[in-house]
Scaffold this active site. Structure first.
Site, PDB file in Angstrom:
ATOM      1  N   ARG A   1      36.779  43.758  37.797  1.00 55.45           N
ATOM      2  CA  ARG A   1      37.985  42.933  37.729  1.00 55.45           C
ATOM      3  C   ARG A   1      37.633  41.457  37.576  1.00 55.45           C
ATOM      4  O   ARG A   1      38.261  40.737  36.797  1.00 55.45           O
ATOM      5  CB  ARG A   1      38.842  43.168  38.977  1.00 55.45           C
ATOM      6  CG  ARG A   1      39.588  44.484  38.944  1.00 55.45           C
ATOM      7  CD  ARG A   1      40.302  44.814  40.231  1.00 55.45           C
ATOM      8  NE  ARG A   1      41.113  46.019  40.041  1.00 55.45           N
ATOM      9  CZ  ARG A   1      41.774  46.639  41.000  1.00 55.45           C
ATOM     10  NH1 ARG A   1      41.728  46.182  42.252  1.00 55.45           N
ATOM     11  NH2 ARG A   1      42.480  47.718  40.743  1.00 55.45           N
TER      12      ARG A   1
ATOM     13  N   HIS B   1      42.889  46.185  31.260  1.00 58.16           N
ATOM     14  CA  HIS B   1      41.602  46.632  31.785  1.00 58.16           C
ATOM     15  C   HIS B   1      41.499  46.409  33.298  1.00 58.16           C
ATOM     16  O   HIS B   1      41.842  45.351  33.806  1.00 58.16           O
ATOM     17  CB  HIS B   1      40.461  45.882  31.090  1.00 58.16           C
ATOM     18  CG  HIS B   1      40.138  46.427  29.731  1.00 58.16           C
ATOM     19  ND1 HIS B   1      39.315  45.775  28.840  1.00 58.16           N
ATOM     20  CD2 HIS B   1      40.517  47.575  29.115  1.00 58.16           C
ATOM     21  CE1 HIS B   1      39.208  46.488  27.730  1.00 58.16           C
ATOM     22  NE2 HIS B   1      39.933  47.582  27.882  1.00 58.16           N
ATOM     23  N   GLU B   2      40.992  47.410  33.983  1.00 55.98           N
ATOM     24  CA  GLU B   2      40.754  47.378  35.439  1.00 55.98           C
ATOM     25  C   GLU B   2      42.005  47.078  36.252  1.00 55.98           C
ATOM     26  O   GLU B   2      41.948  46.448  37.304  1.00 55.98           O
ATOM     27  CB  GLU B   2      39.647  46.376  35.794  1.00 55.98           C
ATOM     28  CG  GLU B   2      38.371  46.559  35.008  1.00 55.98           C
ATOM     29  CD  GLU B   2      37.946  48.023  34.899  1.00 55.98           C
ATOM     30  OE1 GLU B   2      38.108  48.766  35.881  1.00 55.98           O
ATOM     31  OE2 GLU B   2      37.462  48.414  33.831  1.00 55.98           O
ATOM     32  N   GLY B   3      43.134  47.530  35.766  1.00 52.06           N
ATOM     33  CA  GLY B   3      44.365  47.404  36.539  1.00 52.06           C
ATOM     34  C   GLY B   3      45.325  46.408  35.930  1.00 52.06           C
ATOM     35  O   GLY B   3      44.982  45.244  35.707  1.00 52.06           O
TER      36      GLY B   3
END
Length: 599
Positions: A297, A440-442
């Site tokens: 993140r 990406h990544e949440g």
């Protein structure tokens, strides 16, 4: 002029604002000093400009193709990553005892940013491999680390993270991939994984997948998820990888950006046994994977900054050289045209980019120093605070740049006018690449729930209140500097609103109402944090100008002007959003699904 880095800006953040030389006084980083770190940054810039940047347009246009069950991709991808490996960048942040170069994480982050700005799609392979190696190093057994870490740090074997599944998406509690234990201590993995970046290619000797799966008989939901290392190729007794592990590429996803990174649907155990190694203890896989996800993140947030930096560098260069129009008070059509940077609205768009990019870059590198401080801190209470602060800031580091540095890319395209939307310049590619970082990544919404539900609500606001106090100290320091007193007063008002809103949300007994405001709260909090970073930069610039006995310095004066822009133009948006959250507004929560169409 470099189009992937502003070294004067980077030096300011690293050595003047963050004073990363202080890290070198600790034995862990004793091999480094300012000269060594600058030399490493020089090497990164040279490789990025020679191997990564020239291939960026090629890998975007000639994206990976699925042919006869294999991936075909440009040779330039492998060439760039081999140069990256040969220079030691896979090993840079790892400790010497496992074959690393034991550099500060902040130096690794700064160096990686140049590769990202030059060519995000190719850099993704290295980014994922380093994150997977960190995960293995943190939770793997000594046997697994001895077997798999060396080729990863040498850049011979790459890594991925396999979380999502076609039916589950971001809802990891709903994954169905099964890991059945065997008598040999290994697990038989069976299932499908979707959206796997770097999941199949021929540019490394092996691919090590970090796979979330369920062991039969385990708890339901997220508590029953375990983590497995699943290699593309099985290992022989001598450690070489040759035999297939029956991981089938079922198809490639073709995204709008970062097109040079393979994005795959993978089937495990479809054509034979797929063997995996359990990492750590059973049923703790999601906990372990968050180690990699949180690192990712921060990396995604920084990647968004660097994509916006690339756009800003091209836009500012274009604005200085493109002649068009005349001053507003010049009516003579025969008078020479002026560079478009002479027009106020062009400077407004450049200022918006500069404020977002340099504010967010300072935040990302600040977060990286927190990782380093955690690695060397001796005081247990201080370690608890640093870990909590890093946790609090992680959703901001990921989400604010992915929203507002993407906006900066939009302004960069606009500065170029029609050319900004053509392939004559890389602006449209940088925008497309950056758009992926938003998910990406949440997603933004997931980060909002993480911030308000876990990070702020998890300790009932204790970490947030201490952080607000830290930001108030910065504001107090700024208030004592003549040219910053007005900015400090505006910052104080915003901190008051943040404190009141946080208390209102924490005091709301209805979790649905509270979390309905989470994304708006996240965005507002992000604006406050970036404002804090700008006030810190302005203090450093003002002090540098004072040390110079009042001598003019355009770099520091630009810092003061950009801080003023952010405080006046952007920070008031946070107050508006915070007031909305404090009111516990339910407009979106109350909106009936039927109002969006009956299907």
């Amino acid at each position: 002029m470099s189009m992937i880095v502003d070294r004067r800006e980077l030096d300011f953040i690293l050595f003047e604002l963050l004073d990363i030389e202080r890290l070198c006084r600790h034995p862990r980083y004793a091999a480094y000093d300012a000269g060594a770190m600058r030399q490493m940054l020089d090497t990164a810039q040279g490789i990025a400009e020679e191997h990564f940047l020239p291939a960026a347009a090629e890998v975007d246009a000639d994206e990976p193709r699925f042919v006869d069950g294999e991936v075909l991709m440009p040779a330039a991808t492998g060439t760039a990553l081999r140069a990256y490996a040969q220079a030691g960048f896979f090993a840079l942040p790892f400790t010497e005892d496992i074959g690393g170069l034991q550099a500060p994480w902040v130096l690794h982050t700064a160096a990686s940013g140049m590769f990202v700005c030059a060519n995000t799609a190719v850099t993704n392979y290295a980014f994922l491999t380093i994150a997977a190696a960190n995960l293995l190093n943190a939770f793997g057994s000594e046997e697994l680390k001895a077997r798999f870490l060396p080729p990863m740090l040498e850049g011979r074997w790459f890594g991925t993270m396999c979380l999502s599944e076609p039916q589950a998406g971001s809802s990891l509690a709903d994954i169905r991939t099964i890991a059945t234990p065997g008598d040999d201590g290994l697990y038989r993995i069976r299932g499908s994984k979707m959206w796997i970046s770097g999941g199949e290619h021929d540019i490394s000797d092996n691919i090590l997948h970090m796979v979330l799966a369920r062991i039969p008989g385990g708890p339901a939901g997220s508590k029953g998820i375990s983590l497995f290392l699943v290699p593309k190729r099985r290992l022989e007794e001598d450690g070489s990888a040759c035999r297939t592990n029956n991981i089938a590429l079922a198809g490639l996803n073709h995204k709008m950006g970062q097109r040079g990174t393979t994005n795959c649907l993978l089937n495990f155990g479809e054509s034979g046994e797929t063997l995996g190694y359990l990492i750590g203890e059973p049923h703790r896989g999601l906990e372990y994977m968050f180690h990699m996800m949180n690192e990712a993140r921060i990396g995604v947030g920084h990647a968004s900054v660097m994509a916006a930096l690339g756009g800003y560098l091209y836009a500012s260069d274009y604005a200085r050289t493109r002649a068009q129009g005349r001053p507003i008070d010049q009516k003579d059509p025969l008078a020479p045209q002026v560079p478009i940077i002479e027009h106020a609205d062009i400077r407004r768009m450049l200022m918006a980019q500069k404020a977002a990019v340099e504010g967010a870059q300072a935040l990302c590198l600040y977060a990286a120093t927190l990782v380093d401080e955690l690695a060397i801190v001796d005081d247990a209470e201080e370690a608890v605070w640093l870990r909590a602060l890093l946790g609090l800031l992680t959703p901001i580091v990921k989400s604010w740049p992915s929203e507002h540095c993407l906006e900066a890319n939009k302004w960069a395209m606009q500065v170029l006018g029609g050319y900004g939307y053509t392939r004559d310049y890389p602006l449209e590619r940088l925008y497309r690449d950056n758009r992926l970082n938003h998910i990406h990544e949440g997603t933004f919404g997931i980060q909002g729930i993480d911030l308000l539900g876990r990070k702020v609500g998890g300790d009932k606001g204790r970490t947030m209140r201490r952080f607000i106090a830290l930001m108030r100290e910065t504001g107090a320091a700024a208030s004592r500097i003549e040219h910053l007193s007005e900015d400090a007063a505006r910052m104080a008002e915003c901190l008051d609103a943040l404190s009141e809103t946080t208390d209102a949300l924490l005091g709301c007994g209805d979790p649905a109402v509270r979390l309905a405001n989470a994304t708006v709260y996240l965005d507002a909090f992000g604006h406050v944090v970036i404002g804090w970073m700008w006030v810190r930069q302005a203090i450093a610039a003002a002090n540098a100008l004072r040390i110079g006995a009042g001598a003019e310095d355009p770099f520091y004066e630009a810092k003061l002007a950009t801080c003023q822009y952010f405080i006046r133009y952007e920070l008031p948006l946070a107050v508006t959003r915070l007031k909305l959250c404090a009111a516990l507004d339910t407009t979106c929560l109350d909106a009936p699904p039927a109002m969006f169409g009956s299907g």
